[in-house]
Design a protein around this motif. Structure first.
Motif, PDB file in Angstrom:
ATOM      1  N   GLN A  49       4.700 -10.951  28.049  1.00 57.21           N
ATOM      2  CA  GLN A  49       4.118 -10.547  29.319  1.00 57.21           C
ATOM      3  C   GLN A  49       2.773 -11.229  29.416  1.00 57.21           C
ATOM      4  OE1 GLN A  49       4.193  -6.199  29.344  1.00 57.21           O
ATOM      5  NE2 GLN A  49       6.034  -6.418  30.553  1.00 57.21           N
ATOM      6  N   GLY A  50       2.354 -11.499  30.627  1.00 57.32           N
ATOM      7  CA  GLY A  50       1.077 -12.163  30.756  1.00 57.32           C
ATOM      8  C   GLY A  50       0.538 -12.097  32.165  1.00 57.32           C
ATOM      9  N   THR A  51      -0.638 -12.647  32.300  1.00 58.51           N
ATOM     10  CA  THR A  51      -1.290 -12.746  33.598  1.00 58.51           C
ATOM     11  C   THR A  51      -1.561 -14.219  33.862  1.00 58.51           C
ATOM     12  OG1 THR A  51      -2.357 -10.620  33.249  1.00 58.51           O
ATOM     13  CG2 THR A  51      -3.296 -12.038  34.950  1.00 58.51           C
ATOM     14  N   VAL A  52      -1.225 -14.643  35.061  1.00 55.54           N
ATOM     15  CA  VAL A  52      -1.449 -16.040  35.420  1.00 55.54           C
ATOM     16  C   VAL A  52      -2.947 -16.279  35.599  1.00 55.54           C
ATOM     17  CG1 VAL A  52      -1.003 -17.843  37.125  1.00 55.54           C
ATOM     18  CG2 VAL A  52       0.780 -16.160  36.577  1.00 55.54           C
ATOM     19  N   HIS A  66      -1.423 -14.297  27.692  1.00 56.77           N
ATOM     20  CA  HIS A  66      -0.221 -13.570  27.307  1.00 56.77           C
ATOM     21  C   HIS A  66      -0.501 -12.529  26.219  1.00 56.77           C
ATOM     22  CE1 HIS A  66       0.478 -15.659  23.470  1.00 56.77           C
ATOM     23  NE2 HIS A  66       0.225 -16.801  24.067  1.00 56.77           N
ATOM     24  N   GLY A  67       0.364 -11.560  26.195  1.00 53.14           N
ATOM     25  CA  GLY A  67       0.284 -10.540  25.160  1.00 53.14           C
ATOM     26  C   GLY A  67       0.912 -11.052  23.873  1.00 53.14           C
ATOM     27  N   PRO A  68       0.978 -10.200  22.888  1.00 59.79           N
ATOM     28  CA  PRO A  68       1.565 -10.600  21.613  1.00 59.79           C
ATOM     29  C   PRO A  68       3.013 -11.060  21.775  1.00 59.79           C
ATOM     30  CG  PRO A  68       0.487  -8.459  21.429  1.00 59.79           C
ATOM     31  CD  PRO A  68       0.529  -8.814  22.891  1.00 59.79           C
ATOM     32  N   VAL A  69       3.387 -12.032  20.962  1.00 57.76           N
ATOM     33  CA  VAL A  69       4.760 -12.525  20.965  1.00 57.76           C
ATOM     34  C   VAL A  69       5.310 -12.309  19.555  1.00 57.76           C
ATOM     35  CG1 VAL A  69       6.277 -14.476  21.453  1.00 57.76           C
ATOM     36  CG2 VAL A  69       4.069 -14.294  22.637  1.00 57.76           C
ATOM     37  N   PRO A  70       5.976 -11.178  19.357  1.00 57.00           N
ATOM     38  CA  PRO A  70       6.441 -10.835  18.006  1.00 57.00           C
ATOM     39  C   PRO A  70       7.354 -11.888  17.403  1.00 57.00           C
ATOM     40  CG  PRO A  70       6.633  -8.954  19.482  1.00 57.00           C
ATOM     41  CD  PRO A  70       6.280 -10.144  20.336  1.00 57.00           C
ATOM     42  N   SER A  71       8.177 -12.511  18.235  1.00 59.65           N
ATOM     43  CA  SER A  71       9.137 -13.477  17.699  1.00 59.65           C
ATOM     44  C   SER A  71       8.456 -14.719  17.130  1.00 59.65           C
ATOM     45  CB  SER A  71      10.153 -13.868  18.772  1.00 59.65           C
ATOM     46  OG  SER A  71       9.501 -14.302  19.944  1.00 59.65           O
ATOM     47  N   LEU A  72       7.199 -14.919  17.499  1.00 60.98           N
ATOM     48  CA  LEU A  72       6.451 -16.064  16.970  1.00 60.98           C
ATOM     49  C   LEU A  72       5.257 -15.623  16.126  1.00 60.98           C
ATOM     50  CD1 LEU A  72       6.419 -18.394  20.099  1.00 60.98           C
ATOM     51  CD2 LEU A  72       7.376 -18.978  17.881  1.00 60.98           C
ATOM     52  N   HIS A  73       5.097 -14.320  16.021  1.00 65.11           N
ATOM     53  CA  HIS A  73       3.932 -13.778  15.318  1.00 65.11           C
ATOM     54  C   HIS A  73       2.628 -14.221  15.959  1.00 65.11           C
ATOM     55  CE1 HIS A  73       6.799 -12.564  12.296  1.00 65.11           C
ATOM     56  NE2 HIS A  73       7.220 -13.808  12.204  1.00 65.11           N
ATOM     57  N   TRP A  74       2.656 -14.329  17.270  1.00 59.15           N
ATOM     58  CA  TRP A  74       1.444 -14.715  17.976  1.00 59.15           C
ATOM     59  C   TRP A  74       0.661 -13.486  18.395  1.00 59.15           C
ATOM     60  CZ3 TRP A  74       2.917 -18.747  22.300  1.00 59.15           C
ATOM     61  CH2 TRP A  74       3.279 -19.951  21.697  1.00 59.15           C
ATOM     62  N   PRO A  75      -0.619 -13.577  18.328  1.00 63.43           N
ATOM     63  CA  PRO A  75      -1.464 -12.541  18.911  1.00 63.43           C
ATOM     64  C   PRO A  75      -1.606 -12.799  20.413  1.00 63.43           C
ATOM     65  CG  PRO A  75      -2.836 -14.231  17.943  1.00 63.43           C
ATOM     66  CD  PRO A  75      -1.392 -14.634  17.675  1.00 63.43           C
ATOM     67  N   SER A  97       0.721 -10.717  37.493  1.00 61.85           N
ATOM     68  CA  SER A  97       1.280 -10.261  36.215  1.00 61.85           C
ATOM     69  C   SER A  97       2.735 -10.682  36.144  1.00 61.85           C
ATOM     70  CB  SER A  97       1.187  -8.736  36.103  1.00 61.85           C
ATOM     71  OG  SER A  97      -0.161  -8.365  35.985  1.00 61.85           O
ATOM     72  N   VAL A  98       3.108 -11.251  35.053  1.00 57.46           N
ATOM     73  CA  VAL A  98       4.476 -11.748  34.935  1.00 57.46           C
ATOM     74  C   VAL A  98       5.089 -11.392  33.587  1.00 57.46           C
ATOM     75  CG1 VAL A  98       4.184 -13.697  36.502  1.00 57.46           C
ATOM     76  CG2 VAL A  98       3.623 -13.975  34.087  1.00 57.46           C
ATOM     77  N   GLU A  99       6.398 -11.326  33.604  1.00 60.78           N
ATOM     78  CA  GLU A  99       7.181 -11.316  32.376  1.00 60.78           C
ATOM     79  C   GLU A  99       7.796 -12.691  32.332  1.00 60.78           C
ATOM     80  OE1 GLU A  99      10.233  -8.338  31.399  1.00 60.78           O
ATOM     81  OE2 GLU A  99       9.063  -7.026  32.707  1.00 60.78           O
ATOM     82  N   PHE A 100       7.684 -13.344  31.223  1.00 51.23           N
ATOM     83  CA  PHE A 100       8.217 -14.697  31.194  1.00 51.23           C
ATOM     84  C   PHE A 100       8.920 -14.986  29.872  1.00 51.23           C
ATOM     85  CE2 PHE A 100       5.029 -16.878  28.487  1.00 51.23           C
ATOM     86  CZ  PHE A 100       4.025 -15.914  28.459  1.00 51.23           C
ATOM     87  N   GLU A 101       9.746 -15.995  29.937  1.00 53.33           N
ATOM     88  CA  GLU A 101      10.454 -16.450  28.747  1.00 53.33           C
ATOM     89  C   GLU A 101      10.074 -17.903  28.519  1.00 53.33           C
ATOM     90  OE1 GLU A 101      14.411 -13.648  29.196  1.00 53.33           O
ATOM     91  OE2 GLU A 101      14.588 -15.802  29.572  1.00 53.33           O
ATOM     92  N   VAL A 111       7.828 -22.784  29.657  1.00 53.90           N
ATOM     93  CA  VAL A 111       8.327 -21.582  30.304  1.00 53.90           C
ATOM     94  C   VAL A 111       9.676 -21.889  30.948  1.00 53.90           C
ATOM     95  CG1 VAL A 111       7.923 -19.919  32.172  1.00 53.90           C
ATOM     96  CG2 VAL A 111       6.017 -20.666  30.726  1.00 53.90           C
ATOM     97  N   THR A 112      10.642 -21.044  30.639  1.00 58.86           N
ATOM     98  CA  THR A 112      11.982 -21.262  31.179  1.00 58.86           C
ATOM     99  C   THR A 112      12.313 -20.318  32.328  1.00 58.86           C
ATOM    100  OG1 THR A 112      12.877 -19.806  29.472  1.00 58.86           O
ATOM    101  CG2 THR A 112      12.885 -22.167  29.017  1.00 58.86           C
ATOM    102  N   SER A 113      11.683 -19.156  32.339  1.00 60.91           N
ATOM    103  CA  SER A 113      11.895 -18.261  33.471  1.00 60.91           C
ATOM    104  C   SER A 113      10.749 -17.279  33.598  1.00 60.91           C
ATOM    105  CB  SER A 113      13.225 -17.503  33.342  1.00 60.91           C
ATOM    106  OG  SER A 113      13.108 -16.472  32.403  1.00 60.91           O
ATOM    107  N   VAL A 114      10.570 -16.830  34.824  1.00 61.45           N
ATOM    108  CA  VAL A 114       9.470 -15.913  35.130  1.00 61.45           C
ATOM    109  C   VAL A 114      10.007 -14.806  36.023  1.00 61.45           C
ATOM    110  CG1 VAL A 114       7.248 -15.665  36.304  1.00 61.45           C
ATOM    111  CG2 VAL A 114       7.759 -17.755  35.032  1.00 61.45           C
ATOM    112  N   LYS A 115       9.590 -13.577  35.724  1.00 63.52           N
ATOM    113  CA  LYS A 115       9.954 -12.453  36.571  1.00 63.52           C
ATOM    114  C   LYS A 115       8.702 -11.897  37.198  1.00 63.52           C
ATOM    115  CE  LYS A 115      13.773 -11.088  33.690  1.00 63.52           C
ATOM    116  NZ  LYS A 115      14.194 -10.121  32.670  1.00 63.52           N
TER     117      LYS A 115
END
Ligand SMILES: [Cu+2]
Length: 115
Positions: A49-52, A66-75, A97-101, A111-115
């Motif tokens: 999730q993040g903010t543009v 963006h918020g934390p990305v557990p799958s990459l261990h990113w803060p 505010s977006v949810e993105f992949e 980025v492959t998709s944004v909601k």
């Protein structure tokens, strides 16, 4: 900055995707020079999730806080992402505010998709 050794790349990954590196590049926004990290590339889709923060249509880059990305261990951090499709950028506005992949590719994080 461009000549990372394999060891440095591993270290960078271990440090959580170089938050300092990312931040030091925020102002220039030439895209994060993280392509060397593609040694670790997998076609895994990561979600966050993040903010543009900024949309640069010319460069094809969106800057996201963006918020934390557990799958990459990113803060949480602010960084630039490329997009798979330029038309994604037209859906984005600063402050949104977006949810993105996104995926890691040889050219960085895309980025492959944004909601
Ligand atoms: Cu990041």
């Amino acid at each position: 900055m461009k000549k990372f050794t394999a060891a440095a790349t591993v270290l960078t990954l271990a440090l959580g995707h170089a938050a300092v590196f990312a931040q030091s590049n925020m102002d220039g926004m030439k895209g994060m020079p993280m392509d060397k990290m593609a040694a670790d590339a997998k076609s895994t889709v990561h979600k966050a999730q993040g903010t543009v923060k900024k949309v640069d249509a010319k460069a094809g880059v969106v800057t996201l806080a963006h918020g934390p990305v557990p799958s990459l261990h990113w803060p949480s951090m602010t960084m630039g992402f490329k997009v798979t499709d330029q038309s994604l950028l037209s859906k984005l506005a600063e402050g949104q505010s977006v949810e993105f992949e996104f995926m890691q590719t040889g050219k960085g994080y895309v980025v492959t998709s944004v909601k």
